[in-house]
Write an enzyme that holds these catalytic residues in place. Structure first.
Site, mmCIF file in Angstrom:
data_model
loop_
_atom_site.group_PDB
_atom_site.id
_atom_site.type_symbol
_atom_site.label_atom_id
_atom_site.label_comp_id
_atom_site.label_asym_id
_atom_site.label_seq_id
_atom_site.Cartn_x
_atom_site.Cartn_y
_atom_site.Cartn_z
ATOM 1 N N ASP A 276 0.871 -1.161 0.000
ATOM 2 C CA ASP A 276 0.000 0.000 0.000
ATOM 3 C C ASP A 276 0.916 1.221 0.000
ATOM 4 O O ASP A 276 2.037 1.160 0.476
ATOM 5 C CB ASP A 276 -0.909 -0.043 1.234
ATOM 6 C CG ASP A 276 -2.152 0.800 1.037
ATOM 7 O OD1 ASP A 276 -2.206 1.543 0.032
ATOM 8 O OD2 ASP A 276 -3.055 0.721 1.880
ATOM 9 N N CYS B 89 -8.132 -25.665 14.920
ATOM 10 C CA CYS B 89 -9.367 -26.450 15.087
ATOM 11 C C CYS B 89 -9.129 -27.955 15.036
ATOM 12 O O CYS B 89 -9.889 -28.723 15.624
ATOM 13 C CB CYS B 89 -10.388 -26.042 14.031
ATOM 14 S SG CYS B 89 -10.903 -24.323 14.219
ATOM 15 N N CYS C 163 -13.765 -26.700 10.431
ATOM 16 C CA CYS C 163 -12.535 -26.029 9.981
ATOM 17 C C CYS C 163 -11.361 -26.999 10.022
ATOM 18 O O CYS C 163 -11.224 -27.790 10.962
ATOM 19 C CB CYS C 163 -12.261 -24.825 10.878
ATOM 20 S SG CYS C 163 -10.781 -23.909 10.424
ATOM 21 N N CYS D 158 -8.101 -25.990 10.019
ATOM 22 C CA CYS D 158 -6.860 -25.282 10.366
ATOM 23 C C CYS D 158 -6.169 -25.990 11.536
ATOM 24 O O CYS D 158 -6.777 -26.822 12.215
ATOM 25 C CB CYS D 158 -7.135 -23.813 10.689
ATOM 26 S SG CYS D 158 -7.659 -23.503 12.385
ATOM 27 N N HIS E 137 -6.501 -19.438 13.012
ATOM 28 C CA HIS E 137 -7.896 -19.758 12.675
ATOM 29 C C HIS E 137 -8.589 -18.609 11.936
ATOM 30 O O HIS E 137 -9.206 -18.827 10.883
ATOM 31 C CB HIS E 137 -8.705 -20.122 13.920
ATOM 32 C CG HIS E 137 -10.165 -20.215 13.607
ATOM 33 N ND1 HIS E 137 -10.709 -21.289 12.935
ATOM 34 C CD2 HIS E 137 -11.178 -19.317 13.773
ATOM 35 C CE1 HIS E 137 -11.993 -21.066 12.723
ATOM 36 N NE2 HIS E 137 -12.306 -19.877 13.216
ATOM 37 N N ASP F 149 -7.908 -7.027 1.333
ATOM 38 C CA ASP F 149 -7.012 -7.155 2.482
ATOM 39 C C ASP F 149 -7.667 -6.475 3.665
ATOM 40 O O ASP F 149 -8.472 -5.560 3.492
ATOM 41 C CB ASP F 149 -5.657 -6.487 2.204
ATOM 42 C CG ASP F 149 -5.743 -4.970 2.302
ATOM 43 O OD1 ASP F 149 -5.445 -4.434 3.381
ATOM 44 O OD2 ASP F 149 -6.138 -4.320 1.313
HETATM 45 ZN ZN LIG Z 1 -9.912 -23.218 12.416
#
Ligand SMILES: [Zn+2]
Length: 391
Positions: free
Chosen positions: A90, A331, A326, A328, A357, A288
């Site tokens: 940016d 999780c 999820c 990830c 997460h 973003d």
């Molecule tokens: Zn997660």
């Protein structure tokens, strides 16, 4: 020109691929906010593993620390940060114009470092030079941010943004020419061609996005889109959007004016999942936002049933995953009770797992939006997601 292929269109929405010198970005895509060349609480390895495709750093912050010369010396943002994928910067305009004692003239903006009070001046030219030194694949033009509700103020800021865009384009093309005139041998020896200033050291091309302004005024937005579209730029940032209210109408005004074959980035949007759907549906390719990781550090975590505060007492004995659907690292391996404990005892790991997460949640939601555009199921996915999330 930055290569951008559109694979599938559905109304204003599109799924495509931006081909950057550091790799492809499959769009729509959520870009990680790496303001100071790091995504807070996350390593670049974790960012790759959670599925992030690209990061966005901030020129204002990197100018203040560690300084753009140091990043150039390190070999550029990708080398310095060990993020060997696509990068954006940016321009720094947003942060500079948010400072309390910024002085704006036609030439640029004078401001003091929020770290040590050192005085700086940023102009369209110096912003381009700083971004070329940082060496990201995609740069944003230096624009004057205006938060005013007054239309005359907004018009003045927009018109100055357009005059600054002309200067950004000219400086960007000059720097691009320097790269073309510098041979591989020159690069290898750290030498620049005779006509080249000390500014340019990177061999890879770098690309410029114009930034469309105009606030909440649709006629100004249209004017800014027309002006930006007429310039020799590689894509477009859409700036000055702070809330989702009115965003759909604004994008429906702006995006049809912008050339279809160039990518569009919605600057600073994506805190609320609905922003991502509205953005993609109305023709934005990348997004973003610092909010997902900021909220994570405060224990505010996304689930498909809405955001929860993991510090709440009701999670103390909850031995289920944060979000069972999820995949990830957080999780798959930890329970809500464990996360609750980490937050209550102020353990650093709390911020790490929560950030993994939340960042994964927004990245994968946009990935699913992309899939739904490709498979003509966007409306179904949107309705299913939003009706559950905002129930
Ligand atoms: Zn997660």
């Amino acid at each position: 020109m930055l290569k951008f292929d559109i694979e599938k269109k559905s109304g204003l929405a599109r799924a495509g691929v931006i081909h950057t010198p550091h790799g492809d970005i499959k769009t729509p895509a959520f870009v990680g906010a790496a303001t100071r060349a790091t995504v807070k609480a996350l390593t670049m390895k974790e960012m790759r593993e959670l599925g992030s495709q690209a990061i966005l750093a901030n020129t204002y912050h990197l100018l203040l620390a560690p300084g753009t010369d140091l990043i150039k010396e390190a070999g550029g943002l990708a080398e310095f940060s060990s993020w060997h994928g696509p990068t954006f910067t940016d321009s720094g305009g947003f942060q500079i114009f948010s400072l309390p004692d910024v002085k704006i003239t036609e030439n640029g903006a004078k401001f003091k470092s929020h770290i040590n009070g050192d005085k700086f001046e940023m102009t369209p030219e110096s912003s381009m030079q700083a971004q070329w030194a940082i060496g990201a694949d995609i740069h944003m033009a230096f624009d004057q941010l205006a938060k005013s509700e007054n239309k005359d103020d907004m018009r003045r800021a927009m018109e100055r943004t357009h005059r600054w865009l002309d200067r950004c384009v000219e400086e960007h093309l000059r720097l691009a020419e320097c790269v073309r005139n510098t041979t591989s041998e020159d690069h290898r020896l750290g030498r620049t061609a005779s006509s080249v200033s000390e500014e340019v050291v990177f061999e890879h091309p770098q690309y410029l996005y114009a930034v469309v302004q105009g606030g909440t005024f649709l006629d100004l937005r249209a004017e800014s889109a027309k002006y930006s579209a007429s310039k020799d730029v590689d894509g477009f940032g859409i700036g000055g959007v702070f809330v989702a209210d009115g965003m759909a109408e604004m994008l429906q005004t702006v995006c049809p004016i912008l050339p279809e074959d160039k990518p569009r980035h919605l600057l600073g949007m994506g805190q609320e999942p609905i922003d991502l759907f509205i953005g993609a549906e109305n023709g934005c390719d990348t997004f973003d936002c610092v909010a997902p990781t900021r909220m994570a550090r405060n224990g505010s975590l996304y689930t498909l049933d809405g955001r929860i505060n993991i510090k709440n007492a009701k999670y103390k004995n909850d031995f289920t995953p944060l979000m069972p659907e999820c995949d990830c690292e957080c999780c798959k391996n930890y329970t809500r009770a464990y996360l609750h404990h980490l937050f209550k005892t102020d353990e650093i790991t709390a911020k790490v797992l929560a950030s993994i997460h939340n960042e994964h949640f927004v990245v994968s939601t946009v990935d699913k939006i992309r899939e739904s555009i490709i498979h003509d199921t966007f409306d179904e996915y949107k309705n299913e997601f939003l009706s559950r999330y905002y129930k």
